[in-house]
Design a protein around this motif. Structure first.
Motif, PDB file in Angstrom:
ATOM      1  N   LEU A  32       0.806  -1.220   0.000  1.00 51.31           N
ATOM      2  CA  LEU A  32       0.000   0.000   0.000  1.00 51.31           C
ATOM      3  C   LEU A  32       0.844   1.277   0.000  1.00 51.31           C
ATOM      4  O   LEU A  32       0.625   2.179  -0.814  1.00 51.31           O
ATOM      5  CB  LEU A  32      -0.966  -0.004   1.196  1.00 51.31           C
ATOM      6  N   ILE A  33       1.803   1.365   0.912  1.00 52.55           N
ATOM      7  CA  ILE A  33       2.540   2.623   1.036  1.00 52.55           C
ATOM      8  C   ILE A  33       3.400   2.917  -0.205  1.00 52.55           C
ATOM      9  O   ILE A  33       3.374   4.037  -0.719  1.00 52.55           O
ATOM     10  CB  ILE A  33       3.317   2.660   2.369  1.00 52.55           C
ATOM     11  N   PRO A  34       4.143   1.916  -0.732  1.00 54.02           N
ATOM     12  CA  PRO A  34       4.855   2.211  -1.986  1.00 54.02           C
ATOM     13  C   PRO A  34       3.916   2.657  -3.114  1.00 54.02           C
ATOM     14  O   PRO A  34       4.251   3.561  -3.881  1.00 54.02           O
ATOM     15  CB  PRO A  34       5.522   0.873  -2.337  1.00 54.02           C
ATOM     16  N   HIS A  37       2.930   6.266  -2.552  1.00 57.02           N
ATOM     17  CA  HIS A  37       4.030   7.158  -2.922  1.00 57.02           C
ATOM     18  C   HIS A  37       4.032   7.417  -4.424  1.00 57.02           C
ATOM     19  O   HIS A  37       4.125   8.544  -4.876  1.00 57.02           O
ATOM     20  CB  HIS A  37       5.382   6.536  -2.547  1.00 57.02           C
ATOM     21  N   GLY A  67      -7.053   5.866   6.269  1.00 57.83           N
ATOM     22  CA  GLY A  67      -6.348   5.906   7.549  1.00 57.83           C
ATOM     23  C   GLY A  67      -4.857   6.050   7.358  1.00 57.83           C
ATOM     24  O   GLY A  67      -4.197   6.819   8.057  1.00 57.83           O
ATOM     25  N   VAL A  68      -4.326   5.321   6.398  1.00 57.40           N
ATOM     26  CA  VAL A  68      -2.886   5.400   6.148  1.00 57.40           C
ATOM     27  C   VAL A  68      -2.527   6.756   5.546  1.00 57.40           C
ATOM     28  O   VAL A  68      -1.585   7.419   5.975  1.00 57.40           O
ATOM     29  CB  VAL A  68      -2.448   4.241   5.214  1.00 57.40           C
ATOM     30  N   PHE A  71      -2.509   9.394   8.127  1.00 62.03           N
ATOM     31  CA  PHE A  71      -1.569   9.202   9.231  1.00 62.03           C
ATOM     32  C   PHE A  71      -0.219   9.860   8.918  1.00 62.03           C
ATOM     33  O   PHE A  71       0.416  10.445   9.775  1.00 62.03           O
ATOM     34  CB  PHE A  71      -1.355   7.702   9.480  1.00 62.03           C
ATOM     35  N   TYR A  72       0.196   9.751   7.670  1.00 60.30           N
ATOM     36  CA  TYR A  72       1.534  10.218   7.287  1.00 60.30           C
ATOM     37  C   TYR A  72       1.470  11.623   6.698  1.00 60.30           C
ATOM     38  O   TYR A  72       0.727  11.870   5.754  1.00 60.30           O
ATOM     39  CB  TYR A  72       2.140   9.263   6.256  1.00 60.30           C
ATOM     40  N   THR A  73       2.278  12.517   7.263  1.00 56.41           N
ATOM     41  CA  THR A  73       2.248  13.888   6.760  1.00 56.41           C
ATOM     42  C   THR A  73       2.798  13.985   5.341  1.00 56.41           C
ATOM     43  O   THR A  73       2.594  14.979   4.663  1.00 56.41           O
ATOM     44  CB  THR A  73       3.069  14.835   7.664  1.00 56.41           C
ATOM     45  N   GLY A  74       3.500  12.947   4.910  1.00 56.51           N
ATOM     46  CA  GLY A  74       4.056  12.977   3.560  1.00 56.51           C
ATOM     47  C   GLY A  74       2.992  12.804   2.471  1.00 56.51           C
ATOM     48  O   GLY A  74       3.267  13.054   1.304  1.00 56.51           O
ATOM     49  N   PHE A  75       1.815  12.365   2.842  1.00 58.43           N
ATOM     50  CA  PHE A  75       0.748  12.213   1.848  1.00 58.43           C
ATOM     51  C   PHE A  75      -0.223  13.390   1.933  1.00 58.43           C
ATOM     52  O   PHE A  75      -0.629  13.790   3.025  1.00 58.43           O
ATOM     53  CB  PHE A  75      -0.019  10.897   2.082  1.00 58.43           C
TER      54      PHE A  75
END
Ligand SMILES: Cc1cc2nc3c(=O)[nH]c(=O)nc-3n(C[C@H](O)[C@H](O)[C@H](O)COP(=O)(O)O)c2cc1C
Ligand code: FES
Lengths: 163, 626
Positions: A32-34, A37, A67-68, A71-75
């Protein structure tokens, strides 16, 4: 549901790209995260429709994707300006007065942290250490790094980007 | 099909490359006919234009047709960032500082062709002297001992062959050819190496724990999240010497019985990510990662995973949850990751610098490593020294070096001869060390005893113009922002502490607030789920311990002694000493200052936004605050 940004032909091209990315990570554990990105690389941010598409393709509940993302300020779920101003508020820069620089950007552009100017040219962000502590206080605009910045430099720095 | 032939099938082939490259790299270490021009191509030097310098020098070399005799190399960080862009000409070992593209031609004509170094660009010592051979003469370098940074600034990080030429992958060969996994674990145990990521946990013990698990699938992870704001040690290793980390991870894989590694890097480090990916590609091409490494039965591969801007993901359980694709929330331990970690399998996680140290230990021996450092902390530590300090940069020193030595001996002390107030280590989890403890030898135990901690190596120097209450607020603001919200003490407790601090810096504090802070700090420390919350009160506890008088000045007198806290600071101009130069007026962003040659300069308190520009700019110290 009106998938506004996924409809016309330009959007189709972007969507194909996104699908390619999703396929690429087919056999990856924890994809999911890759994928997020790369999706952000394609769209510049992560609109709702893109999150929904990823959720459907991966079979991960939309709530989890959302949710993901949040959660991450990079997104980002909102588009950013053409030039993203990052004022470093890392410790080395902070003790050298970078907050005053941030204040000057705010008053000069008339926007707050996280906002974008109306003409979509500048976004203002605060970040933590861009690894140029030797040049503190430091400001990064897209990939350009400015070192030893003083509040007085703010206008001339911005002038480099105003055509 | 030259590409296919790159694969190294056995140790003999590795040795061949090493011997060939050693010969080639000779000018950098001994003597040699060839000239090697090394240029820092990362971090601060990159942002101040080292790429242009590279292009210019490259052009001159190509035009001269001397490509055979003159080699230009873009390297990782050379350390003295404050004077970048940096260039070193070997074998003369002359270092040039603050190099600009227009200086390149002079260096070329005078030094490279004429043999006469360009004195004007030599590094500047703390006392203002120019030194030609900074690496050997400058106090910034002479007290350093490089283990983790040994290759940074000396080799091309994108060349696996240069890495092999400085004994790269030799430790891996030794380990998989000559040692049993248990012997490797025992060796790391005997080296007394402790984790460089913060807590200082014994690396060998961690490995032994994971090695003893019977599961077939295990993982080796590398923590390259470097969350401490104001620190860039790990980044420098990744950008300057990525193969050392890959080599060490493979060694760890062999020791614990794992064939898969993950490196978790912050997305904010694009150069590091690119360098790592290139290094992994090369290592696979050369057969130093992948199946059946060096003709043995040992296989190991590494994947890079990007963080997405969450500090808590530096915590080990959160990091693993994040690699799995979830919100990076920590989990209670036990079970420890060595038993049940990534994807539920036994996993070890070590920091970048910890890994970078390991191949050296294997090559140089345990006795050598144990001869460096203090009783409880062996080896060296890298510090990113920043803040109010003359020579900002990266230093690696033996454990037990004093803060005095680092701040004043190596890094040239505080600019403008201001007074040293404190140094901050350990980032948002750490604390500050005041002037009275400057001569304490730095190691894990001593820093804890002083109420700080080693942390990952950020070392921020502060002078008399830093307000310690404001600084505590800065770190608390950071933790409030970064708290993942899973446990209550951290989510709500840090917020309450931050509110109390803000009240104090706004001049609305009461004496009872200090007790409230102490109680909250103790409760959060004892009840938070993970290291983030447990250490979040440290900046408050430590500033209260050493600078209670500053808190009291804010609370009782409603003044900020450093003139930082805006709501309670007033700037004014001292008529007696003012020379009517007008500099303050010129720099005031809100035109709050009036006065000219004849009339007194005064600050309009209504209009003043208390940015402190006038205070900083006045050449005669005539702007005062209370
Ligand atoms: C909130 C928090 C943030 C952390 N951030 C990092 C980090 O950025 N880099 C790091 O190496 N370790 C970090 N750590 C420590 C790791 O949890 C872990 O102890 C370490 O990576 C283990 O490696 P080591 O034994 O080699 O030091 C952090 C811990 C906590 C609690
Ligand atoms: S703290 Fe600003 S660049 Fe490091």
């Amino acid at each position: 549901m009106a998938n506004c940004c996924l409809e016309n032909s330009e959007s189709k091209a972007l969507l194909d790209k996104l699908d390619e990315v999703i396929d690429k990570y087919k056999d990856t554990a924890g994809p999911l995260i890759p994928i997020l990105h790369e999706a952000q690389g394609i769209y510049g941010y992560l609109p709702f429709e893109v999150q929904l598409h990823i959720s459907e393709r991966l079979g991960i509940p939309l709530a989890d994707v959302y949710g993901v993302v949040t959660f991450y300020t990079g997104f980002n779920t909102k588009p950013k300006g053409k030039y993203v101003i990052n004022v470093c508020l890392g410790t080395a820069c902070y003790v050298k007065g970078s907050e005053n620089i941030l204040d000057r950007f705010k008053t000069t552009l008339g926007i707050d942290i996280g906002d974008c100017t109306e003409d979509q040219i500048f976004s203002l962000e605060a970040c933590r250490c861009i690894g140029s502590c030797g040049l503190a206080p430091a400001v990064m605009i897209n990939d350009d790094v400015y070192g030893n910045v003083s509040p007085d430099d703010v206008e001339s720095i911005l002038a480099n980007y105003q055509l | 099909m030259a590409d296919c032939n790159r694969k190294i099938d056995n140790v003999e082939q590795l040795n061949e490359i090493r011997e060939r490259m050693k010969e080639k790299l000779k000018p950098r270490f001994e003597e040699g006919a060839a000239i090697h021009i090394l240029l820092c191509g990362v971090a601060g030097c990159l942002s101040t234009g080292s790429l242009k310098i590279y292009e210019e020098m490259d052009r001159l070399i190509k035009e001269s047709g001397k490509e055979k005799d003159i080699q230009l190399v873009s390297t990782g960080c050379m350390g003295l960032c404050a004077q970048g862009p940096l260039m070193v000409v070997y074998p003369d070992r002359v270092m040039y500082t603050h190099v600009k593209p227009e200086d390149v031609e002079e260096i070329w004509n005078s030094h490279i062709l004429g043999g006469k170094p360009v004195e004007r660009l030599f590094a500047t010592e703390s006392d203002g002297r120019k030194v030609a051979h900074a690496l050997d003469e400058h106090s910034f370098y002479t007290k350093q001992l490089k283990i983790a940074l040994k290759n940074c600034g000396v080799i091309n990080p994108l060349s696996i062959e240069e890495f092999i030429g400085v004994d790269g992958y030799k430790a891996l060969a030794t380990v998989i050819k000559e040692m049993d996994p248990e012997e490797v674990v025992d060796l790391i145990k005997a080296s007394n190496l402790r984790g460089r990521g913060g807590a200082g946990f014994p690396t060998g013990t961690k490995w032994a724990f994971a090695a003893s698990q019977l599961e077939r699938k295990k993982f080796v992870c590398c923590n390259a999240d470097e969350g401490d704001p104001g620190a860039f040690m790990d980044r420098s290793v990744l950008e300057g010497d990525p193969h050392s980390v890959l080599e060490a991870m493979a060694i760890a894989g062999y020791a614990i019985g794992s064939d898969q590694g993950y490196i978790y890097v912050r997305a904010e480090y694009p150069v590091a990510v690119k360098t790592l990916n290139e290094a992994i590609k090369q290592a696979r091409e050369y057969g130093l990662l992948g199946k059946k490494i060096l003709g043995t039965d040992f296989s190991f591969d590494v994947e890079v995973r990007l963080g997405a801007g969450a500090f808590v993901c530096g915590e080990e359980t959160a990091l693993m949850t994040s690699i799995e694709g979830n919100r990076g929330e920590p989990k209670p331990r036990p079970p420890f990751p060595a038993v049940k970690g990534l994807f539920g399998q036994p996993t070890i996680l070590n920091n970048v610098e910890t890994y970078a140290t390991i191949p050296r230990i294997i090559n140089m021996g345990v006795a050598w490593f144990n001869s460096i450092g203090t009783e409880g902390s062996k080896g060296t530590k890298v510090f990113a020294v920043g803040g109010k300090i003359r020579h900002t940069g990266l230093v690696e020193v033996p454990m037990g070096t004093t803060l005095q030595d680092i701040v004043f001996g190596m890094c040239g002390g505080i600019p403008k001869d201001k007074a040293f107030k404190a140094a901050q280590t350990g980032g948002p989890s750490g604390g500050c060390i005041p002037a009275i403890h400057l001569d304490t030898p730095i190691d894990y135990e001593n820093l804890i005893a002083l109420g700080s901690m080693m942390g990952s190596g950020g070392l921020i120097v502060m002078d008399e113009d830093t307000c310690m209450v404001d600084l505590a607020g800065f770190f608390l603001h950071f933790t409030v922002d970064e708290s993942c919200g899973k446990c209550t003490p951290c989510r709500i407790g840090t917020k309450r502490m931050y509110e109390i601090l803000s009240k104090i810096t706004d001049g609305k504090g009461e004496v009872e607030d200090v007790d409230r802070l102490n109680v909250l700090a103790r409760n959060i420390k004892n009840s938070a789920l993970c290291g983030l919350g447990q250490t979040a009160p440290n900046p408050i506890i430590s500033t209260l311990r050493y600078f209670e008088d500053e808190y009291m000045a804010h609370i009782l007198e409603k003044t900020c002694p450093a003139g930082v806290c805006k709501s309670i600071t007033k700037f004014f101009i001292d008529k007696e000493t003012c020379k009517h130069c007008g500099i303050c007026k010129k720099h005031c962003p809100v035109a709050a200052i009036s006065g000219d040659r004849k009339t007194d300069f005064v600050i309009d308190q209504e209009a003043c936004i208390k940015c402190g520009e006038c205070f900083k700019r006045c050449p005669f110290n005539s702007v005062l605050h209370h």
